[in-house]
Design an enzyme around this catalytic site. Structure first.
Site: not given
Length: 150
Positions: A43-45, A48
């Site tokens: 999710g964070c990738t 970002a």
């Protein structure tokens, strides 16, 4: 989560290159300040990379993007290099900004309770006032949504 209409809490944190950044140095620009749980997670990738791909459009609208997590400077550097990120990610290992922006919360994962960063995005105006606060952020949709709000 902090309310809109209040002055955004000040902070000074190191980026992925170890250079210090404070919120007040961005006065005169809109700031998208997003808090995320961990570098190099799915999710964070997505979130970002979404901000990175759209970064020129944010700049055209007079905005900067700052990502913050509790990961180390070294972790951020690896994340930036692996994903080719084009914006600043700040390391908050002491939870200074994370707690000031009220995103350090109890989380439940598979019945296990632990403390962690709740994915949250703030839009701060040119004077340092929070004009938008989104919690329960969907990582993949957040960059596009923030671009529309600008």
């Amino acid at each position: 989560m902090l309310e809109t209409g209040i002055q955004a809490p000040e902070f000074t944190l190191p980026d992925q290159n170890g250079e210090m950044h404070s919120l007040k140095e961005y006065r005169g620009k809109k700031v998208i300040l997003y808090f995320y749980p961990r570098d190099n997670t799915p999710g964070c990738t997505k979130q970002a990379c979404g901000y990175s791909e759209r970064y020129p459009q944010f700049e055209e609208k007079g905005a900067v993007v700052l990502g913050i997590s509790k990961d180390s400077i070294a972790s951020h550097k690896r994340f930036e290099e692996k994903q080719g990120l084009t914006f600043t990610i700040l390391s908050d290992t002491e939870l200074e900004a994370i707690k000031a922006y009220d995103v350090w919360k109890e989380k439940k994962n598979y019945g296990k309770v632990s403390m962690g960063v709740v994915r949250t995005t703030y839009l701060i105006d040119e004077e340092g006032v929070i004009i938008r606060a989104n919690d329960k952020v969907k990582a993949a949709e957040d960059p596009e949504k923030m671009l529309e709000i600008l």
